[in-house]
Design an enzyme around this catalytic site. Sequence first.
Site, PDB file in Angstrom:
ATOM      1  N   GLU A 159       5.857 -10.360   0.471  1.00 34.92           N
ATOM      2  CA  GLU A 159       4.541 -11.014   0.539  1.00 34.92           C
ATOM      3  C   GLU A 159       4.604 -12.543   0.436  1.00 34.92           C
ATOM      4  O   GLU A 159       3.826 -13.153  -0.291  1.00 34.92           O
ATOM      5  CB  GLU A 159       3.625 -10.459  -0.557  1.00 34.92           C
ATOM      6  CG  GLU A 159       3.426  -8.962  -0.444  1.00 34.92           C
ATOM      7  CD  GLU A 159       2.584  -8.363  -1.572  1.00 34.92           C
ATOM      8  OE1 GLU A 159       2.094  -9.118  -2.418  1.00 34.92           O
ATOM      9  OE2 GLU A 159       2.430  -7.133  -1.596  1.00 34.92           O
ATOM     10  N   ASN A 202       9.223  -7.813   3.463  1.00 33.95           N
ATOM     11  CA  ASN A 202       8.147  -6.818   3.326  1.00 33.95           C
ATOM     12  C   ASN A 202       6.810  -7.524   3.136  1.00 33.95           C
ATOM     13  O   ASN A 202       6.713  -8.488   2.364  1.00 33.95           O
ATOM     14  CB  ASN A 202       8.474  -5.979   2.079  1.00 33.95           C
ATOM     15  CG  ASN A 202       7.677  -4.698   1.976  1.00 33.95           C
ATOM     16  OD1 ASN A 202       7.656  -3.902   2.906  1.00 33.95           O
ATOM     17  ND2 ASN A 202       7.017  -4.491   0.850  1.00 33.95           N
ATOM     18  N   HIS A 241      -1.121  -0.966   4.035  1.00 37.72           N
ATOM     19  CA  HIS A 241      -2.245  -0.517   3.196  1.00 37.72           C
ATOM     20  C   HIS A 241      -3.495  -0.723   4.041  1.00 37.72           C
ATOM     21  O   HIS A 241      -3.980  -1.850   4.181  1.00 37.72           O
ATOM     22  CB  HIS A 241      -2.347  -1.371   1.927  1.00 37.72           C
ATOM     23  CG  HIS A 241      -1.169  -1.228   1.019  1.00 37.72           C
ATOM     24  ND1 HIS A 241      -0.889  -0.067   0.330  1.00 37.72           N
ATOM     25  CD2 HIS A 241      -0.187  -2.099   0.676  1.00 37.72           C
ATOM     26  CE1 HIS A 241       0.203  -0.234  -0.397  1.00 37.72           C
ATOM     27  NE2 HIS A 241       0.654  -1.456  -0.203  1.00 37.72           N
ATOM     28  N   GLU A 276       4.667   1.221   2.584  1.00 42.23           N
ATOM     29  CA  GLU A 276       3.728   1.457   1.480  1.00 42.23           C
ATOM     30  C   GLU A 276       2.421   2.066   1.991  1.00 42.23           C
ATOM     31  O   GLU A 276       1.327   1.716   1.542  1.00 42.23           O
ATOM     32  CB  GLU A 276       3.421   0.139   0.744  1.00 42.23           C
ATOM     33  CG  GLU A 276       4.645  -0.575   0.227  1.00 42.23           C
ATOM     34  CD  GLU A 276       4.327  -1.814  -0.609  1.00 42.23           C
ATOM     35  OE1 GLU A 276       3.159  -1.998  -1.011  1.00 42.23           O
ATOM     36  OE2 GLU A 276       5.261  -2.598  -0.857  1.00 42.23           O
ATOM     37  N   ASP A 278      -0.964   3.679   2.825  1.00 44.74           N
ATOM     38  CA  ASP A 278      -2.109   4.458   2.350  1.00 44.74           C
ATOM     39  C   ASP A 278      -3.294   4.113   3.232  1.00 44.74           C
ATOM     40  O   ASP A 278      -3.378   3.025   3.789  1.00 44.74           O
ATOM     41  CB  ASP A 278      -2.425   4.260   0.852  1.00 44.74           C
ATOM     42  CG  ASP A 278      -2.362   2.832   0.377  1.00 44.74           C
ATOM     43  OD1 ASP A 278      -2.849   1.934   1.092  1.00 44.74           O
ATOM     44  OD2 ASP A 278      -1.834   2.582  -0.728  1.00 44.74           O
TER      45      ASP A 278
END
Length: 468
Positions: A159, A202, A241, A276, A278
């Site tokens: 990030e 990432n 996400h 990751e 979702d």
Amino acid sequence: MKKRLTISGLALGVTLLGVGFSTTFAADETLRSLAEKNGIYIGAILNSQWFGGGLPGNYEQIHKTQFNIVVAENEMKFDATEPSENRFSYGNGDKMVKYAKQNGMRIRGHALAWHSQVPNWVNNYKNDKKKLLSVLKNHINNVVGHWKGQVDEWDVVNEAISNNEPQWRGYSVWYQGIGPEFIDSAFVWAHAADPDAELCYNDYNLEQGVNPKAKAGFLLEQVKRWVANGIPIHCVGSQTHVEDTTTDKHFIGSPDSLRSLARELAKLNIKLKITELDIGFKSGINVSQSDLERQGKTFREYLDIILEEPNADTYLIWGVSDKWSWLGGLNRQKGLIYDDNLKPKPAFDSIMVRLQNFEPPQDTAATDTTANDTTVTDTTKKDTTVQDTSIAIPQTAGPGSVTMHVAGHTLFITGMKSAKVDVFDMQGRPVFSGKCEKGAVDLNVAEGLYMVRVREGSRNLVQKIAIK
Ligand code: 9MR
């Protein structure tokens, strides 16, 4: 691991894997078994509750049955592994590594250089560039070194790009105290600590378009520069996400955009991983069965990228059950594939069916060469970021003109006079080791897909091969 030719259209059995399924699966079919047939990794984090021993027994049973790659939700982060200066704490990480090994899982390490979850003591040095560089280097050396040969891949930098504009994130002790070269340096140090680990950048919002105004467009330019400068980066992790499209009117991401990023990265020999995933709904709304089915479709569309793009191999979900998910903090709910009672949701079903039915293109297995590693120490090439000359950072360059190809059981290598050859199965177990003296070596291994690493001095090349 990636893309073997597979048997499609497996016979459907009659055993139901979960209550409420409209589709039937054979008793031995799991996400994991079907992912392995397709040559991909499918995974979920081990939640912090697992580390604390606070989960029901069937959580772990589900986790190890359904997944073949694992990452710790919080337990390998900076604050967890170096809570006070130069005093390292590996207990939880070791626990996960042991679990993963016992269950034959690949291990992701998350995350080395990140602006969040940095312990307070680091901030004491925020105005001391030299010290911060040595803090980061020492952290990476120790943590990657501790799990050398065990953690297969690392999120080296997490990030680092700003949310709103395509530029580096300013709010970071590493960026403010060191400058953007903390990123290049982190990769070089991680590679030095474990030359065999895959190293990733990432980030989130990478599914929002590959254009200069979007995060992915900015990142792509950086990846090009890293590759050109020989910085040892092998993969980009797209956190992914995302929110269900019907409840987020401003949602601008899509599986198609992420696929475009995968294709741009393929041109650079860099992998794309979903790390990751979702797909949540806004908190507070009623989520209907048809909402859950639409969610399942979106899970499937992201899976398609991993199945179909030759440089994509990992599909990792940020949690197992909606009951233990970080999403509440983001004002979202129900973003995972098991419900509060650890029952599979329509998304689980949708992923299973896709894994079952997927038919890979017939020529992928023999020609996939996306796993090139880049590792040589010597080179005068310089990164365009300003380097701190007080700390020598060995720059790296690609393996130059080294190539390999396989015919039958013989591996041919050009560009190395005397190469050490190591062959690993797709789970990373060594199956052959030998020398290649005159450009060719017979590989004494059975038919199948393998990773081959050839090394001479500090140069090496890693590539996937198919023995037929
Ligand atoms: O799921 C993690 C949550 O338990 C922590 O409180 C949070 C702290 O920042 O980090 C969460 O994990 C994040 C991951 O490390 C990086 N990408 C975003 C994830 C969700 O916030």
